[in-house]
Design an enzyme around this catalytic site. Structure first.
Site, PDB file in Angstrom:
ATOM      1  N   VAL A   1      33.033  26.914  22.117  1.00  0.00           N
ATOM      2  CA  VAL A   1      32.400  25.886  22.973  1.00  0.00           C
ATOM      3  C   VAL A   1      31.047  26.231  22.840  1.00  0.00           C
ATOM      4  O   VAL A   1      30.069  25.005  23.367  1.00  0.00           O
ATOM      5  CB  VAL A   1      32.523  26.427  24.558  1.00  0.00           C
TER       6      VAL A   1
ATOM      7  N   TYR B   1      26.197  38.695  32.297  1.00  0.00           N
ATOM      8  CA  TYR B   1      27.511  38.130  33.246  1.00  0.00           C
ATOM      9  C   TYR B   1      27.759  36.739  34.157  1.00  0.00           C
ATOM     10  O   TYR B   1      27.295  36.294  33.980  1.00  0.00           O
ATOM     11  CB  TYR B   1      28.852  38.675  32.899  1.00  0.00           C
TER      12      TYR B   1
HETATM   13  N1  NAD Z   1      39.819  37.105  35.293  1.00  0.00           N
HETATM   14  C1  NAD Z   1      39.712  37.479  36.304  1.00  0.00           C
HETATM   15  O1  NAD Z   1      38.892  38.828  37.390  1.00  0.00           O
HETATM   16  C2  NAD Z   1      38.037  35.809  36.540  1.00  0.00           C
HETATM   17  C3  NAD Z   1      36.614  36.508  37.524  1.00  0.00           C
HETATM   18  C4  NAD Z   1      35.754  35.592  37.913  1.00  0.00           C
HETATM   19  C5  NAD Z   1      35.941  34.857  37.115  1.00  0.00           C
HETATM   20  N2  NAD Z   1      36.206  34.236  36.383  1.00  0.00           N
HETATM   21  C6  NAD Z   1      36.213  33.397  35.080  1.00  0.00           C
HETATM   22  O2  NAD Z   1      37.225  32.809  34.505  1.00  0.00           O
HETATM   23  C7  NAD Z   1      37.438  31.620  33.272  1.00  0.00           C
HETATM   24  C8  NAD Z   1      38.784  32.542  32.922  1.00  0.00           C
HETATM   25  O3  NAD Z   1      38.886  33.937  32.502  1.00  0.00           O
HETATM   26  P1  NAD Z   1      39.630  35.244  32.140  1.00  0.00           P
HETATM   27  O4  NAD Z   1      40.419  35.581  32.460  1.00  0.00           O
HETATM   28  O5  NAD Z   1      41.247  33.920  32.426  1.00  0.00           O
HETATM   29  O6  NAD Z   1      39.727  35.142  30.354  1.00  0.00           O
HETATM   30  P2  NAD Z   1      40.007  35.259  29.514  1.00  0.00           P
HETATM   31  O7  NAD Z   1      39.593  35.803  28.768  1.00  0.00           O
HETATM   32  O8  NAD Z   1      41.724  35.630  29.218  1.00  0.00           O
HETATM   33  O9  NAD Z   1      40.086  33.825  29.140  1.00  0.00           O
HETATM   34  C9  NAD Z   1      38.755  33.038  28.226  1.00  0.00           C
HETATM   35  C10 NAD Z   1      39.370  31.732  27.074  1.00  0.00           C
HETATM   36  O10 NAD Z   1      37.946  31.550  27.139  1.00  0.00           O
HETATM   37  C11 NAD Z   1      38.482  31.681  25.105  1.00  0.00           C
HETATM   38  N3  NAD Z   1      36.799  31.672  24.725  1.00  0.00           N
HETATM   39  C12 NAD Z   1      36.035  32.477  25.191  1.00  0.00           C
HETATM   40  N4  NAD Z   1      34.768  31.902  24.349  1.00  0.00           N
HETATM   41  C13 NAD Z   1      35.383  31.375  24.067  1.00  0.00           C
HETATM   42  C14 NAD Z   1      34.468  29.842  22.557  1.00  0.00           C
HETATM   43  N5  NAD Z   1      33.227  29.923  22.501  1.00  0.00           N
HETATM   44  N6  NAD Z   1      34.833  28.561  22.457  1.00  0.00           N
HETATM   45  C15 NAD Z   1      36.158  28.183  22.702  1.00  0.00           C
HETATM   46  N7  NAD Z   1      36.866  29.505  23.864  1.00  0.00           N
HETATM   47  C16 NAD Z   1      35.914  30.819  23.970  1.00  0.00           C
HETATM   48  C17 NAD Z   1      39.546  32.866  25.307  1.00  0.00           C
HETATM   49  O11 NAD Z   1      39.232  32.557  24.051  1.00  0.00           O
HETATM   50  C18 NAD Z   1      39.738  33.347  25.943  1.00  0.00           C
HETATM   51  O12 NAD Z   1      41.175  32.018  26.009  1.00  0.00           O
HETATM   52  C19 NAD Z   1      36.454  32.718  32.570  1.00  0.00           C
HETATM   53  O13 NAD Z   1      35.573  31.748  32.982  1.00  0.00           O
HETATM   54  C20 NAD Z   1      36.359  34.123  33.191  1.00  0.00           C
HETATM   55  O14 NAD Z   1      34.313  34.327  33.588  1.00  0.00           O
HETATM   56  C21 NAD Z   1      37.827  35.347  35.367  1.00  0.00           C
END
Ligand code: NAD
Length: 251
Positions: free
Chosen positions: A64, A159
């Site tokens: 991305v 972050y």
């Molecule tokens: N899990 C939580 O507790 C939580 C809390 C608050 C916010 N979030 C947000 O929710 C979203 C998803 O989180 P998650 O826990 O499923 O994380 P995750 O790491 O399991 O999933 C994130 C995905 O994004 C992909 N990714 C990372 N960098 C990338 C890049 N440069 N280009 C394309 N793809 C890329 C990863 O490969 C992964 O598949 C994120 O934006 C995270 O910040 C998660």
């Protein structure tokens, strides 16, 4: 809630975790889905799960943060599908370093993926959505944007800064793309995914006690709200931020 026909949704970070759950929720609503990710095997797995729900999947192996590649991928979708109805900017990476440890390269990468990635995809799809006279952009931020880094240390100030930027981007694009393109954000609280499971483990009981609904969230908890923002007709909301945190924070 009305169900769209075979419309096109793009979900960044769609290979696993919350992004994967959003892909499947939108597929269940009848969308053809393009999951975007850098994890090739997981991307193909998500794509086959989408297809097993009876809709098309267009897995896109793409970073991305790469402006040129994102625009090329968006052009390819428009050429093949003729439209883009929904963009979910979900891809992000954690950053656990504190200010005394972080390097310039760490900071730049965090902003490039977590904030510029949302710009890149929004910039690539907005002209098509404006031309269609309709579109939905859903940005996945975090409760960290408003409340600071998580006490579990899952991510720290860089972050939180990027995620606060995502809320600014949401509000600014809502103004610029009104009235036909609706732009909203979701701030998840603690959601158990492959990424967070190990970090939550040592603090699990304390974390659970801090959440009013009495449990840690699941990717589906976020996906159901993303699906609402993508599908609800009518939707009298834009520039809004919805916390999905089980009542961990009450604003
Ligand atoms: N899990 C939580 O507790 C939580 C809390 C608050 C916010 N979030 C947000 O929710 C979203 C998803 O989180 P998650 O826990 O499923 O994380 P995750 O790491 O399991 O999933 C994130 C995905 O994004 C992909 N990714 C990372 N960098 C990338 C890049 N440069 N280009 C394309 N793809 C890329 C990863 O490969 C992964 O598949 C994120 O934006 C995270 O910040 C998660």
């Amino acid at each position: 809630m009305a169900v769209h026909g075979a419309k096109m949704a793009i979900v960044t970070g769609g290979a696993r975790g919350i992004g994967r759950a959003i892909c499947l929720a939108l597929a269940r609503q009848g969308f053809a889905v393009a999951p975007v990710d850098v994890l090739e095997d997981e991307l193909q797995q998500t794509a086959s799960e989408i297809r097993s729900l009876g809709v098309d999947a267009m897995p896109l192996d793409s970073d991305v943060s790469d402006y040129g590649d994102v625009h090329e991928k968006a052009r390819d979708i428009i050429r093949r599908r003729g439209r883009i109805d929904v963009l979910v900017n979900n891809a992000a990476m954690p950053q656990t370093k504190r200010i005394l440890e972080i390097t310039e390269a760490d900071w730049d990468r965090e902003m490039a993926v977590n904030l510029k990635g949302c710009f890149n995809w929004s910039h690539a799809v907005a002209p098509q959505m404006v031309a269609q006279g309709a579109g939905r952009i859903i940005n996945i931020s975090s409760v960290s944007a408003n409340h600071g880094p998580s006490p579990t240390g899952v991510s720290r100030f860089a972050y939180a800064a990027a995620k606060a930027g995502v809320l600014g981007l949401t509000r600014g694009l809502a103004v610029e793309l009104a009235p036909h393109v609706l732009v909203n954000a979701i701030c998840p609280g603690p959601i158990e995914t492959e990424r967070t499971r190990a970090t939550f483990a040592p603090n699990r009981d304390q974390l659970t006690r801090s959440i009013l609904v009495g449990r840690i969230g699941t990717p589906e908890d976020v996906a159901v709200v993303a699906s609402f923002l993508a599908c609800a007709e009518p939707l009298f909301m834009t520039g809004e931020v919805i916390d999905v945190d089980g009542g961990a924070f009450i604003n």
